[in-house]
Motif scaffolding. Structure first.
Motif, PDB file in Angstrom:
ATOM      1  N   VAL A  88      14.964  -8.433   7.838  1.00  0.00           N
ATOM      2  CA  VAL A  88      14.210  -9.103   6.785  1.00  0.00           C
ATOM      3  C   VAL A  88      12.775  -9.360   7.217  1.00  0.00           C
ATOM      4  N   GLY A  89      12.605  -9.845   8.472  1.00  0.00           N
ATOM      5  CA  GLY A  89      11.261 -10.068   8.978  1.00  0.00           C
ATOM      6  C   GLY A  89      10.471  -8.776   9.101  1.00  0.00           C
ATOM      7  N   LEU A  90      11.147  -7.698   9.599  1.00  0.00           N
ATOM      8  CA  LEU A  90      10.470  -6.407   9.697  1.00  0.00           C
ATOM      9  C   LEU A  90      10.032  -5.909   8.327  1.00  0.00           C
ATOM     10  N   TRP A  91      10.916  -6.046   7.322  1.00  0.00           N
ATOM     11  CA  TRP A  91      10.556  -5.594   5.973  1.00  0.00           C
ATOM     12  C   TRP A  91       9.460  -6.469   5.370  1.00  0.00           C
ATOM     13  N   ARG A  92       9.578  -7.792   5.535  1.00  0.00           N
ATOM     14  CA  ARG A  92       8.653  -8.688   4.856  1.00  0.00           C
ATOM     15  C   ARG A  92       7.275  -8.734   5.509  1.00  0.00           C
ATOM     16  N   TYR A  93       7.260  -8.711   6.868  1.00  0.00           N
ATOM     17  CA  TYR A  93       5.985  -8.934   7.543  1.00  0.00           C
ATOM     18  C   TYR A  93       5.386  -7.681   8.170  1.00  0.00           C
ATOM     19  N   VAL A  94       6.108  -6.541   8.167  1.00  0.00           N
ATOM     20  CA  VAL A  94       5.563  -5.321   8.766  1.00  0.00           C
ATOM     21  C   VAL A  94       5.504  -4.190   7.735  1.00  0.00           C
ATOM     22  N   ALA A 104       2.265  -2.933   5.565  1.00  0.00           N
ATOM     23  CA  ALA A 104       1.827  -1.583   5.914  1.00  0.00           C
ATOM     24  C   ALA A 104       1.886  -0.651   4.695  1.00  0.00           C
ATOM     25  N   GLY A 105       2.945  -0.758   3.887  1.00  0.00           N
ATOM     26  CA  GLY A 105       3.031   0.062   2.685  1.00  0.00           C
ATOM     27  C   GLY A 105       1.940  -0.262   1.689  1.00  0.00           C
ATOM     28  N   GLN A 106       1.655  -1.561   1.508  1.00  0.00           N
ATOM     29  CA  GLN A 106       0.571  -1.936   0.595  1.00  0.00           C
ATOM     30  C   GLN A 106      -0.770  -1.405   1.078  1.00  0.00           C
ATOM     31  N   VAL A 128      -5.092   2.670   0.643  1.00  0.00           N
ATOM     32  CA  VAL A 128      -5.868   3.768   1.232  1.00  0.00           C
ATOM     33  C   VAL A 128      -5.680   5.048   0.430  1.00  0.00           C
ATOM     34  N   CYS A 129      -4.414   5.330   0.032  1.00  0.00           N
ATOM     35  CA  CYS A 129      -4.151   6.561  -0.741  1.00  0.00           C
ATOM     36  C   CYS A 129      -4.832   6.503  -2.102  1.00  0.00           C
ATOM     37  N   ARG A 130      -4.794   5.323  -2.763  1.00  0.00           N
ATOM     38  CA  ARG A 130      -5.484   5.213  -4.048  1.00  0.00           C
ATOM     39  C   ARG A 130      -6.990   5.403  -3.900  1.00  0.00           C
ATOM     40  N   GLY A 131      -7.550   4.803  -2.867  1.00  0.00           N
ATOM     41  CA  GLY A 131      -8.988   4.995  -2.641  1.00  0.00           C
ATOM     42  C   GLY A 131      -9.331   6.432  -2.296  1.00  0.00           C
ATOM     43  N   LEU A 132      -8.500   7.079  -1.430  1.00  0.00           N
ATOM     44  CA  LEU A 132      -8.759   8.469  -1.059  1.00  0.00           C
ATOM     45  C   LEU A 132      -8.645   9.387  -2.263  1.00  0.00           C
ATOM     46  N   TYR A 133      -7.620   9.125  -3.112  1.00  0.00           N
ATOM     47  CA  TYR A 133      -7.465   9.965  -4.293  1.00  0.00           C
ATOM     48  C   TYR A 133      -8.611   9.738  -5.279  1.00  0.00           C
ATOM     49  N   GLY A 134      -8.969   8.482  -5.503  1.00  0.00           N
ATOM     50  CA  GLY A 134     -10.012   8.211  -6.486  1.00  0.00           C
ATOM     51  C   GLY A 134     -11.406   8.610  -6.025  1.00  0.00           C
ATOM     52  N   ARG A 135     -11.676   8.522  -4.692  1.00  0.00           N
ATOM     53  CA  ARG A 135     -13.035   8.777  -4.202  1.00  0.00           C
ATOM     54  C   ARG A 135     -13.236  10.183  -3.662  1.00  0.00           C
ATOM     55  N   VAL A 136     -12.143  10.863  -3.200  1.00  0.00           N
ATOM     56  CA  VAL A 136     -12.321  12.147  -2.517  1.00  0.00           C
ATOM     57  C   VAL A 136     -11.578  13.266  -3.225  1.00  0.00           C
ATOM     58  N   LEU A 137     -10.241  13.111  -3.388  1.00  0.00           N
ATOM     59  CA  LEU A 137      -9.440  14.235  -3.865  1.00  0.00           C
ATOM     60  C   LEU A 137      -9.705  14.562  -5.328  1.00  0.00           C
ATOM     61  N   ALA A 138      -9.780  13.558  -6.194  1.00  0.00           N
ATOM     62  CA  ALA A 138     -10.005  13.840  -7.610  1.00  0.00           C
ATOM     63  C   ALA A 138     -11.358  14.510  -7.863  1.00  0.00           C
ATOM     64  N   PRO A 139     -12.479  14.011  -7.301  1.00  0.00           N
ATOM     65  CA  PRO A 139     -13.756  14.732  -7.503  1.00  0.00           C
ATOM     66  C   PRO A 139     -13.749  16.130  -6.902  1.00  0.00           C
TER      67      PRO A 139
END
Length: 360
Positions: free
Chosen positions: A85-91, A95-97, A102-113
């Motif tokens: 539970v601690g690993l899922w909640r605090y790590v 990390a997933g968020q 990062v993926c949303r920013g990379l897609y919106g700023r680099v890959l889509a253009p």
């Protein structure tokens, strides 16, 4: 209690009368001690369960099991639940968020253009050029070439896989098959048919002159064995079992049941006698002593104690008046407990006397 009461016997012979008396004596001598021991064991077990095992389970075993279950639950959660539970909640969740951000920013700023630029400036013109070249090459080059290759392939396929097999079937396999069919017909007509007729005649003869007489003889032997040996022996065994059950086992069982009931009644009478003796020797003297000795003695001791306490209170009030000259005021709690209060069953309530009134 009727000791001579016997179980009803319907149509019993002298054998039951001869066996009954010794069996009753032995049953009473054997079953009565067993029944008495059984009743004592049952009473002891009930007493142990009521006064030892029950309180032990309620006050010791059950709290110990609850504490052990709570401890095991806590340890299992500590080892197998809380770390994950601690690993899922605090790590993993942070990390997933972060990776999603990062993926949303990379897609919106680099890959889509980059994808839009490649699609508009490179891939779309290249696809149009390839489509134009394909339409021209298909019409003037690839279509004639495909037709020629298809004709050559059909000719090679027919020459390699069709025409040789057709020739083999027409000029080799068909004549050979016809010859084999002629040989099979000749063999069936002049060899297999006479041999089959001979085998059928042989089988009919064996059945008629060998198997049927032997079978009839075996059937007659089995019927005779059943009728003159097995059936009389079976009837004799059945009669013997029925007679043994009716004239030996049933009276013996009835006698054992009667002996068991008699032993139960004797054990009950002995238990009631022991209870009466215990009450006469211990219970009644103890009750008489409690009612006629201990209770009056307790009442007398209580009266003596109450009288002494009242005298001490009077002496204390007198000393206080002599020293201070003011009448003491008794507390409300003490007045409520002493004025006219009594717990004796046969004592009358005392008169309510206040110290100032007695002084006047």
């Amino acid at each position: 209690m009727d000791m001579d009461k016997r179980p009803p016997a319907g149509g019993d012979g002298c054998l039951v009368g001869v066996i009954g008396i010794p069996v009753k004596i032995v049953a009473v001598l054997v079953v009565l001690p067993v029944r008495v021991v059984w009743e004592l064991l049952v009473a002891g077990a009930r007493a142990v369960h009521r006064h030892v095992l029950g309180p032990l389970y309620v006050h010791v075993v059950e709290p110990l099991l609850r504490a052990l279950g709570w401890l095991l639950t806590t340890l299992l959660k500590l080892v197998f639940v809380w770390p994950w539970v601690g690993l899922w909640r605090y790590v993993l969740v942070p990390a997933g968020q972060g990776l999603a951000w990062v993926c949303r920013g990379l897609y919106g700023r680099v890959l889509a253009p980059s994808g839009r630029f490649l699609t508009d400036r490179v891939l779309r013109p290249l696809g149009e050029a390839l489509a134009w070249l394909g339409r021209g090459g298909m019409r003037y080059l690839l279509a004639p070439l495909a037709k020629g290759v298809t004709w050559i392939g059909w000719a090679l396929g027919m020459a390699l896989f069709v025409w040789p097999w057709v020739a083999l079937w027409r000029h080799v396999l068909t004549p050979v098959g016809r010859g084999i069919a002629w040989l099979a017909a000749v063999a069936y007509r002049y060899v297999l048919t006479p041999v089959g007729h001979g085998l059928v005649w042989l089988a009919v003869a064996v059945f008629r002159y060998l198997l049927r007489p032997v079978g009839l003889g075996l059937v007659w032997l089995v019927v005779a064995l059943y009728r003159y040996l097995l059936r009389p022996v079976g009837l004799g065994l059945v009669w013997l079992v029925v007679a043994l059950y009716r004239y030996v086992l049933t009276p013996l069982g009835q006698l054992l049941v009667w002996a068991w009931h008699v032993a139960g009644r004797i054990a009950g009478a002995l238990w009631r006698g022991f209870k009466w003796v215990g009450w006469v020797l211990v219970g009644r003297p103890a009750s008489w002593a409690y009612r006629h000795v201990l209770t009056p003695a307790g009442h007398a001791a209580r009266e003596v104690w109450r009288t002494g306490r009242a005298a001490v209170r009077e002496a204390r009030a007198t000393v206080r008046r002599a020293l201070f000259g003011t009448p003491p005021v008794e507390p409300a709690r003490s007045r409520a407990r002493t004025l006219g209060s009594t717990t004796a069953a046969d004592a009358a309530p005392a008169d309510e006397i206040s110290l100032p009134r007695r002084q006047g």
